[in-house]
Design a protein around this motif. Structure first.
Motif, PDB file in Angstrom:
ATOM      1  N   TYR A 277      48.936  44.683  59.438  1.00  0.00           N
ATOM      2  CA  TYR A 277      47.530  44.728  59.050  1.00  0.00           C
ATOM      3  C   TYR A 277      47.330  43.594  58.046  1.00  0.00           C
ATOM      4  CZ  TYR A 277      47.702  49.246  61.319  1.00  0.00           C
ATOM      5  OH  TYR A 277      47.874  50.243  62.258  1.00  0.00           O
ATOM      6  N   ILE A 278      46.697  42.523  58.493  1.00  0.00           N
ATOM      7  CA  ILE A 278      46.628  41.282  57.725  1.00  0.00           C
ATOM      8  C   ILE A 278      45.217  41.098  57.174  1.00  0.00           C
ATOM      9  CG2 ILE A 278      46.981  38.788  57.805  1.00  0.00           C
ATOM     10  CD1 ILE A 278      48.815  39.287  60.240  1.00  0.00           C
ATOM     11  N   TYR A 279      45.138  40.929  55.861  1.00  0.00           N
ATOM     12  CA  TYR A 279      43.839  40.848  55.186  1.00  0.00           C
ATOM     13  C   TYR A 279      43.651  39.513  54.474  1.00  0.00           C
ATOM     14  CZ  TYR A 279      43.037  45.835  55.887  1.00  0.00           C
ATOM     15  OH  TYR A 279      42.819  47.067  56.453  1.00  0.00           O
ATOM     16  N   ASP A 280      42.426  39.000  54.572  1.00  0.00           N
ATOM     17  CA  ASP A 280      41.950  37.887  53.762  1.00  0.00           C
ATOM     18  C   ASP A 280      40.752  38.411  52.972  1.00  0.00           C
ATOM     19  OD1 ASP A 280      43.608  35.597  54.891  1.00  0.00           O
ATOM     20  OD2 ASP A 280      42.650  36.339  56.716  1.00  0.00           O
ATOM     21  N   LEU A 281      40.813  38.335  51.648  1.00  0.00           N
ATOM     22  CA  LEU A 281      39.768  38.897  50.789  1.00  0.00           C
ATOM     23  C   LEU A 281      38.923  37.800  50.155  1.00  0.00           C
ATOM     24  CD1 LEU A 281      41.636  41.748  48.858  1.00  0.00           C
ATOM     25  CD2 LEU A 281      40.575  41.803  51.124  1.00  0.00           C
ATOM     26  N   ASP A 282      37.624  38.063  50.101  1.00  0.00           N
ATOM     27  CA  ASP A 282      36.670  37.181  49.441  1.00  0.00           C
ATOM     28  C   ASP A 282      35.886  38.030  48.439  1.00  0.00           C
ATOM     29  OD1 ASP A 282      35.043  35.131  48.704  1.00  0.00           O
ATOM     30  OD2 ASP A 282      33.987  34.950  50.614  1.00  0.00           O
ATOM     31  N   ILE A 283      36.231  37.899  47.164  1.00  0.00           N
ATOM     32  CA  ILE A 283      35.621  38.707  46.104  1.00  0.00           C
ATOM     33  C   ILE A 283      34.295  38.074  45.680  1.00  0.00           C
ATOM     34  CG2 ILE A 283      35.957  39.755  43.840  1.00  0.00           C
ATOM     35  CD1 ILE A 283      38.014  40.639  45.926  1.00  0.00           C
ATOM     36  N   ARG A 284      33.217  38.879  45.697  1.00  0.00           N
ATOM     37  CA  ARG A 284      31.882  38.347  45.392  1.00  0.00           C
ATOM     38  C   ARG A 284      31.294  38.901  44.088  1.00  0.00           C
ATOM     39  NH1 ARG A 284      29.449  35.842  49.799  1.00  0.00           N
ATOM     40  NH2 ARG A 284      31.108  34.921  51.076  1.00  0.00           N
ATOM     41  N   ARG A 285      31.678  40.096  43.723  1.00  0.00           N
ATOM     42  CA  ARG A 285      31.160  40.722  42.491  1.00  0.00           C
ATOM     43  C   ARG A 285      32.267  41.494  41.800  1.00  0.00           C
ATOM     44  NH1 ARG A 285      25.189  43.320  43.981  1.00  0.00           N
ATOM     45  NH2 ARG A 285      24.235  41.394  44.762  1.00  0.00           N
ATOM     46  N   LYS A 286      31.939  41.991  40.615  1.00  0.00           N
ATOM     47  CA  LYS A 286      32.887  42.839  39.901  1.00  0.00           C
ATOM     48  C   LYS A 286      33.187  44.086  40.719  1.00  0.00           C
ATOM     49  CE  LYS A 286      31.504  41.385  35.249  1.00  0.00           C
ATOM     50  NZ  LYS A 286      30.888  41.812  33.966  1.00  0.00           N
ATOM     51  N   GLY A 287      34.397  44.577  40.572  1.00  0.00           N
ATOM     52  CA  GLY A 287      34.810  45.762  41.316  1.00  0.00           C
ATOM     53  C   GLY A 287      34.449  47.052  40.607  1.00  0.00           C
ATOM     54  N   THR A 288      35.183  48.114  40.929  1.00  0.00           N
ATOM     55  CA  THR A 288      34.929  49.434  40.347  1.00  0.00           C
ATOM     56  C   THR A 288      35.899  49.699  39.199  1.00  0.00           C
ATOM     57  OG1 THR A 288      36.482  50.617  41.780  1.00  0.00           O
ATOM     58  CG2 THR A 288      34.267  50.218  42.651  1.00  0.00           C
ATOM     59  N   SER A 289      35.662  50.801  38.505  1.00  0.00           N
ATOM     60  CA  SER A 289      36.562  51.209  37.422  1.00  0.00           C
ATOM     61  C   SER A 289      37.631  52.175  37.912  1.00  0.00           C
ATOM     62  CB  SER A 289      35.757  51.871  36.297  1.00  0.00           C
ATOM     63  OG  SER A 289      35.063  53.021  36.800  1.00  0.00           O
ATOM     64  N   ASP A 290      37.602  52.515  39.197  1.00  0.00           N
ATOM     65  CA  ASP A 290      38.538  53.486  39.780  1.00  0.00           C
ATOM     66  C   ASP A 290      39.159  52.885  41.043  1.00  0.00           C
ATOM     67  OD1 ASP A 290      39.881  55.601  40.967  1.00  0.00           O
ATOM     68  OD2 ASP A 290      38.264  57.056  40.674  1.00  0.00           O
ATOM     69  N   PRO A 291      40.495  52.729  41.085  1.00  0.00           N
ATOM     70  CA  PRO A 291      41.126  52.118  42.266  1.00  0.00           C
ATOM     71  C   PRO A 291      41.016  52.966  43.526  1.00  0.00           C
ATOM     72  CG  PRO A 291      42.790  52.980  40.756  1.00  0.00           C
ATOM     73  CD  PRO A 291      41.481  53.047  40.031  1.00  0.00           C
ATOM     74  N   ASP A 292      40.655  54.230  43.390  1.00  0.00           N
ATOM     75  CA  ASP A 292      40.553  55.105  44.557  1.00  0.00           C
ATOM     76  C   ASP A 292      39.170  55.068  45.202  1.00  0.00           C
ATOM     77  OD1 ASP A 292      41.872  56.793  46.319  1.00  0.00           O
ATOM     78  OD2 ASP A 292      41.223  58.613  45.284  1.00  0.00           O
TER      79      ASP A 292
END
Length: 319
Positions: A277-292
């Motif tokens: 399962y191969i992923y390429d990530l493009d982060i556009r904004r801040k994430g969440t405070s919870d990894p789940d």
């Protein structure tokens, strides 16, 4: 004549025993990395209603090619298991094919170059030869690349620092004869990174890896590889969470998480055995405070490629 553990009960059966036909084994290893095989356990069962053990043989090292094993003649079911982490005494309870289904292996003992692999096949002893494939129980999750582009945001130009990527809600136990694993048997990193869960791992990097530089607008071709057992849970429910790939890091000193449910989208239905399962990530904004909490499409966009692992080596077994 090869040494074996004999499951036949009568002296006549033993006298009638003969070495039977040659069969090829194709060891399927992960793409781009050859498996370094160590121990191989081979079980031959009678292919009848009881499916009792006919013979057993163990090879402590089998990288040099052709191997030999013996069994009674007739209809048989052959089960071969490589790199299980068990010694020959751990198999003492195996007396029929159903016994194999009760034996499990732990993710803590897996290594990228020595994945537990298993294959099962029906044969007619002494009559013909067939290819025999051993396939890993694990699947691989790859974070191939990542970048962040905060254009138009108040924090435009910021980078993600002290970043690390890891798996959560990981199935850490699997039957050695798993054909289809519909649910996780034992979960580690339940909902978040639990460092204590990794203490017993031979290779912690199959679950957790750190970035050595900040993630910015330029594509980071990190190619981080992780291993996990199958988990085809379709929805979150108690005891059966969906496995996630989490990128965690700091923006302006505050920690954020971008979580992706592995094996969702692009036609995938969860994590199945022996897949990449191969992923390429493009982060556009801040994430969440919870990894789940899975990141929304406004925070991260990703490309997913699902493919089978490639065959890398071929060995022969004599029956």
């Amino acid at each position: 004549f090869p040494a074996l553990v004999n499951g036949c009960t009568s002296a006549f059966d033993y006298q009638e025993r003969k070495v039977v036909t040659e069969t090829n084994i194709s060891v399927i290893s992960k793409s781009g990395s050859k498996q370094s095989e160590k121990a191989l356990d081979i079980f031959v069962f009678n292919n009848d209603k009881l499916r009792r053990l006919d013979s057993y043989q163990r090879f402590e090292s089998w990288e040099d090619g052709r191997l030999g094993i013996a069994s009674c003649s007739g209809e048989k079911i052959v089960c071969a298991i490589a790199n299980s982490g068990y010694d020959r005494f751990n198999w003492a309870q195996v007396n029929n094919l159903g016994s194999i289904d009760k034996i499990t292996v732990s993710l803590e003992n897996e290594r990228p170059d020595k994945c537990t692999s298993c294959g099962i096949m029906e044969i007619t002893a002494g009559e013909y030869a067939r290819d025999f494939a051993l396939t890993p129980l694990v699947s691989q999750v790859v974070l191939r690349s990542v970048r962040c582009d905060f254009s138009g945001q108040p924090y435009e130009g910021e980078k993600i620092k002290d970043a690390r990527a890891y798996l959560i809600n990981v199935n850490a136990e699997c039957p050695v004869n798993a054909i289809k694993q519909d649910y996780p048997m034992r979960i580690i990193n339940n909902g978040h990174l639990e460092e204590g869960d990794l203490d017993n791992f031979i290779c912690k990097e199959i679950i957790l890896q750190n970035f050595h530089e900040a993630i910015g607008n330029n594509v980071n071709k990190c190619n981080l590889e992780y291993l996990c057992f199958p988990n085809t849970s379709q929805v979150e429910r108690p005891g059966s969470p969906v496995t996630g790939l989490v990128l965690g890091g700091k923006i302006a000193g505050k920690t954020y998480y971008w979580s992706i449910s592995v094996g969702r989208g692009n036609g995938a239905c969860g994590i199945v055995r022996n897949c990449n399962y191969i992923y390429d990530l493009d982060i556009r904004r801040k994430g969440t405070s919870d990894p789940d909490i899975p990141a929304g499409v406004e925070s991260v966009q990703f490309k997913l490629v699902v493919e089978k692992w490639e065959e890398k080596s071929t060995y022969e077994i004599l029956f």
